[in-house]
Design a protein around this motif. Structure first.
Motif, PDB file in Angstrom:
ATOM      1  N   GLY A  12       0.761  -1.245   0.000  1.00  0.00           N
ATOM      2  CA  GLY A  12       0.000   0.000   0.000  1.00  0.00           C
ATOM      3  C   GLY A  12       0.788   1.289   0.000  1.00  0.00           C
ATOM      4  N   LEU A  13       2.013   1.295  -0.546  1.00  0.00           N
ATOM      5  CA  LEU A  13       2.798   2.536  -0.537  1.00  0.00           C
ATOM      6  C   LEU A  13       2.216   3.592  -1.471  1.00  0.00           C
ATOM      7  CD1 LEU A  13       4.717   0.603   0.969  1.00  0.00           C
ATOM      8  CD2 LEU A  13       6.620   1.766  -0.155  1.00  0.00           C
ATOM      9  N   LEU A  14       1.825   3.200  -2.698  1.00  0.00           N
ATOM     10  CA  LEU A  14       1.218   4.165  -3.605  1.00  0.00           C
ATOM     11  C   LEU A  14      -0.139   4.626  -3.056  1.00  0.00           C
ATOM     12  CD1 LEU A  14       1.507   5.654  -6.323  1.00  0.00           C
ATOM     13  CD2 LEU A  14       0.348   3.714  -7.412  1.00  0.00           C
ATOM     14  N   ASP A  15      -0.866   3.699  -2.455  1.00  0.00           N
ATOM     15  CA  ASP A  15      -2.141   4.056  -1.826  1.00  0.00           C
ATOM     16  C   ASP A  15      -1.942   5.122  -0.763  1.00  0.00           C
ATOM     17  OD1 ASP A  15      -2.962   1.931  -3.371  1.00  0.00           O
ATOM     18  OD2 ASP A  15      -3.361   0.598  -1.689  1.00  0.00           O
ATOM     19  N   LYS A  16      -0.912   4.947   0.053  1.00  0.00           N
ATOM     20  CA  LYS A  16      -0.630   5.881   1.137  1.00  0.00           C
ATOM     21  C   LYS A  16      -0.380   7.284   0.590  1.00  0.00           C
ATOM     22  CE  LYS A  16       2.406   6.298   5.203  1.00  0.00           C
ATOM     23  NZ  LYS A  16       1.359   6.052   6.218  1.00  0.00           N
ATOM     24  N   ALA A  17       0.365   7.366  -0.501  1.00  0.00           N
ATOM     25  CA  ALA A  17       0.661   8.667  -1.104  1.00  0.00           C
ATOM     26  C   ALA A  17      -0.623   9.351  -1.576  1.00  0.00           C
ATOM     27  CB  ALA A  17       1.632   8.495  -2.272  1.00  0.00           C
ATOM     28  N   PHE A  18      -1.514   8.594  -2.199  1.00  0.00           N
ATOM     29  CA  PHE A  18      -2.766   9.186  -2.680  1.00  0.00           C
ATOM     30  C   PHE A  18      -3.696   9.531  -1.521  1.00  0.00           C
ATOM     31  CE2 PHE A  18      -1.326   8.178  -6.849  1.00  0.00           C
ATOM     32  CZ  PHE A  18      -2.065   8.979  -7.702  1.00  0.00           C
ATOM     33  N   GLY A  22      -5.384  13.384  -0.234  1.00  0.00           N
ATOM     34  CA  GLY A  22      -6.799  13.663  -0.070  1.00  0.00           C
ATOM     35  C   GLY A  22      -7.740  12.734  -0.799  1.00  0.00           C
ATOM     36  N   PHE A  23      -7.229  11.685  -1.406  1.00  0.00           N
ATOM     37  CA  PHE A  23      -8.084  10.727  -2.101  1.00  0.00           C
ATOM     38  C   PHE A  23      -8.528   9.625  -1.139  1.00  0.00           C
ATOM     39  CE2 PHE A  23      -5.408  12.615  -5.358  1.00  0.00           C
ATOM     40  CZ  PHE A  23      -6.306  12.890  -6.376  1.00  0.00           C
ATOM     41  N   CYS A  24      -9.695   9.071  -1.385  1.00  0.00           N
ATOM     42  CA  CYS A  24     -10.193   7.923  -0.630  1.00  0.00           C
ATOM     43  C   CYS A  24      -9.908   6.677  -1.451  1.00  0.00           C
ATOM     44  CB  CYS A  24     -11.693   8.069  -0.364  1.00  0.00           C
ATOM     45  SG  CYS A  24     -12.401   6.667   0.539  1.00  0.00           S
ATOM     46  N   VAL A  25      -9.008   5.832  -0.969  1.00  0.00           N
ATOM     47  CA  VAL A  25      -8.519   4.691  -1.741  1.00  0.00           C
ATOM     48  C   VAL A  25      -9.195   3.404  -1.286  1.00  0.00           C
ATOM     49  CG1 VAL A  25      -6.488   3.347  -2.398  1.00  0.00           C
ATOM     50  CG2 VAL A  25      -6.303   5.831  -2.126  1.00  0.00           C
ATOM     51  N   VAL A  26      -9.749   2.666  -2.236  1.00  0.00           N
ATOM     52  CA  VAL A  26     -10.323   1.348  -1.998  1.00  0.00           C
ATOM     53  C   VAL A  26      -9.393   0.322  -2.631  1.00  0.00           C
ATOM     54  CG1 VAL A  26     -12.275  -0.197  -2.418  1.00  0.00           C
ATOM     55  CG2 VAL A  26     -12.670   2.246  -1.992  1.00  0.00           C
ATOM     56  N   ALA A 194       7.981  -9.976  11.143  1.00  0.00           N
ATOM     57  CA  ALA A 194       7.993 -10.380   9.737  1.00  0.00           C
ATOM     58  C   ALA A 194       9.383 -10.880   9.359  1.00  0.00           C
ATOM     59  CB  ALA A 194       7.611  -9.196   8.849  1.00  0.00           C
ATOM     60  N   GLY A 195       9.455 -11.915   8.561  1.00  0.00           N
ATOM     61  CA  GLY A 195      10.734 -12.416   8.093  1.00  0.00           C
ATOM     62  C   GLY A 195      11.412 -11.414   7.180  1.00  0.00           C
ATOM     63  N   ARG A 196      12.733 -11.455   7.114  1.00  0.00           N
ATOM     64  CA  ARG A 196      13.484 -10.496   6.293  1.00  0.00           C
ATOM     65  C   ARG A 196      13.081 -10.592   4.820  1.00  0.00           C
ATOM     66  NH1 ARG A 196      17.940  -7.521   6.274  1.00  0.00           N
ATOM     67  NH2 ARG A 196      18.205  -7.983   8.478  1.00  0.00           N
ATOM     68  N   ALA A 197      12.980 -11.804   4.297  1.00  0.00           N
ATOM     69  CA  ALA A 197      12.640 -11.954   2.883  1.00  0.00           C
ATOM     70  C   ALA A 197      11.293 -11.311   2.579  1.00  0.00           C
ATOM     71  CB  ALA A 197      12.625 -13.434   2.499  1.00  0.00           C
ATOM     72  N   PHE A 198      10.296 -11.575   3.415  1.00  0.00           N
ATOM     73  CA  PHE A 198       8.967 -11.003   3.199  1.00  0.00           C
ATOM     74  C   PHE A 198       8.997  -9.494   3.330  1.00  0.00           C
ATOM     75  CE2 PHE A 198       4.995  -9.346   4.949  1.00  0.00           C
ATOM     76  CZ  PHE A 198       4.077  -9.756   3.991  1.00  0.00           C
ATOM     77  N   ALA A 199       9.635  -8.985   4.377  1.00  0.00           N
ATOM     78  CA  ALA A 199       9.646  -7.545   4.639  1.00  0.00           C
ATOM     79  C   ALA A 199      10.300  -6.775   3.496  1.00  0.00           C
ATOM     80  CB  ALA A 199      10.360  -7.257   5.961  1.00  0.00           C
ATOM     81  N   VAL A 200      11.459  -7.227   3.062  1.00  0.00           N
ATOM     82  CA  VAL A 200      12.162  -6.523   1.983  1.00  0.00           C
ATOM     83  C   VAL A 200      11.405  -6.672   0.665  1.00  0.00           C
ATOM     84  CG1 VAL A 200      14.340  -6.275   0.746  1.00  0.00           C
ATOM     85  CG2 VAL A 200      14.360  -6.823   3.176  1.00  0.00           C
ATOM     86  N   HIS A 201      10.808  -7.833   0.465  1.00  0.00           N
ATOM     87  CA  HIS A 201      10.034  -8.069  -0.759  1.00  0.00           C
ATOM     88  C   HIS A 201       8.879  -7.075  -0.880  1.00  0.00           C
ATOM     89  CE1 HIS A 201       7.920 -10.279  -3.908  1.00  0.00           C
ATOM     90  NE2 HIS A 201       6.842 -10.253  -3.164  1.00  0.00           N
ATOM     91  N   VAL A 202       8.078  -6.940   0.185  1.00  0.00           N
ATOM     92  CA  VAL A 202       6.901  -6.059   0.092  1.00  0.00           C
ATOM     93  C   VAL A 202       7.310  -4.587   0.073  1.00  0.00           C
ATOM     94  CG1 VAL A 202       5.320  -7.750   1.076  1.00  0.00           C
ATOM     95  CG2 VAL A 202       6.484  -6.138   2.609  1.00  0.00           C
ATOM     96  N   LEU A 203       8.372  -4.235   0.779  1.00  0.00           N
ATOM     97  CA  LEU A 203       8.835  -2.846   0.743  1.00  0.00           C
ATOM     98  C   LEU A 203       9.420  -2.507  -0.630  1.00  0.00           C
ATOM     99  CD1 LEU A 203      10.525  -2.644   4.264  1.00  0.00           C
ATOM    100  CD2 LEU A 203       8.585  -1.244   3.500  1.00  0.00           C
ATOM    101  N   GLY A 204      10.255  -3.405  -1.156  1.00  0.00           N
ATOM    102  CA  GLY A 204      10.904  -3.144  -2.436  1.00  0.00           C
ATOM    103  C   GLY A 204       9.958  -3.161  -3.612  1.00  0.00           C
ATOM    104  N   ASN A 205       8.847  -3.861  -3.491  1.00  0.00           N
ATOM    105  CA  ASN A 205       7.854  -3.885  -4.559  1.00  0.00           C
ATOM    106  C   ASN A 205       7.038  -2.598  -4.622  1.00  0.00           C
ATOM    107  OD1 ASN A 205       8.028  -6.105  -6.213  1.00  0.00           O
ATOM    108  ND2 ASN A 205       6.702  -7.393  -4.965  1.00  0.00           N
TER     109      ASN A 205
END
Length: 228
Positions: A12-18, A22-26, A194-205
């Motif tokens: 949800g990083l792009l969602d967070k930015a929107f 001021g946008f309502c993100v679904v 969270a495991g390192r592989a999962f954490a870096v994967h979701v952040l880097g994506n």
């Protein structure tokens, strides 16, 4: 109307930015959370805009990574856009996806670098917008950090990462989150063990927050100019 549908939301990083703009993100379905956009049949006439980034592993030079879907899902993004008929859209992916045959020719495309948007890293992403050209960011001076990518966790801290000028894969999870502009998400990942592989994967994506903010602000400006 400010209601936005997010496709392939991931963490949800792009969602967070929107949302900050001021946008309502679904959030739509995502394989990360057990959903599948291929069985998603959204309603027409509800959403003002659509944002999102189809999985990039099909095009990325980083190759296969943990939990990746190598299917080409850009056509699914286009399918949902055609079904929903939004007033505007933003799609992001790796630059290697530029020129994809499924992307309509009237969608504008451009590249952004996180550092040029006020972020920390040299990460470059491609964006497509319609019906307006959202942003072409000027080149910023200085030296950005190496990019956080989904495959970063695989690189360790050895000579290979140094020689290739990659961000080491043995840094604290909090550092990857800081570089992506979301230290609070890093705190939650650590808190929930969270495991390192999962954490870096979701952040880097994810789209670095500064880059996402630049795009969201550009969309706001375009919509205001359209309404004026």
């Amino acid at each position: 109307m400010r209601l936005v549908l997010s496709l392939f939301p991931g963490i949800g990083l792009l969602d967070k930015a929107f949302e900050q703009a001021g946008f309502c993100v679904v959030r739509g379905p995502d394989l990360l959370w057990g959903g599948d956009v291929r069985s998603f049949d959204p309603p027409r006439g509800i959403f003002d805009g659509i944002i999102g980034g189809p999985p990039c592993q099909k095009f990325s030079t980083a190759g296969a990574i943990l939990g990746s879907e190598r299917d080409d899902l850009i056509p699914e993004f286009v399918r949902v856009v055609e079904a929903v008929q939004p007033r505007w859209l933003v799609m992001e992916n790796v630059p290697q996806a530029l020129g994809h045959p499924a992307i309509p020719r009237d969608w504008f495309s451009f590249r952004l670098r996180d550092w040029d948007c006020g972020g920390h890293t040299a990460r470059v992403r491609a964006f497509w917008t319609w019906p307006f050209m959202a942003l072409v960011s000027p080149r910023a001076s200085g030296q950005p950090s190496q990019s956080v990518m989904a495959s970063t966790f695989k690189r360790g801290g050895g000579q290979y990462a140094t020689d290739k000028h990659f961000l080491p894969g043995n840094l604290p999870i909090a550092e990857y989150a800081r570089l992506q502009g979301v230290p609070e998400i890093g705190e939650r990942l650590v808190e929930h063990k969270a495991g390192r592989a999962f954490a870096v994967h979701v952040l880097g994506n994810g789209v670095p927050l500064a880059m996402g903010r630049a795009v969201a602000e550009a969309v706001n400006r375009a919509l205001q100019e359209e309404a004026a």
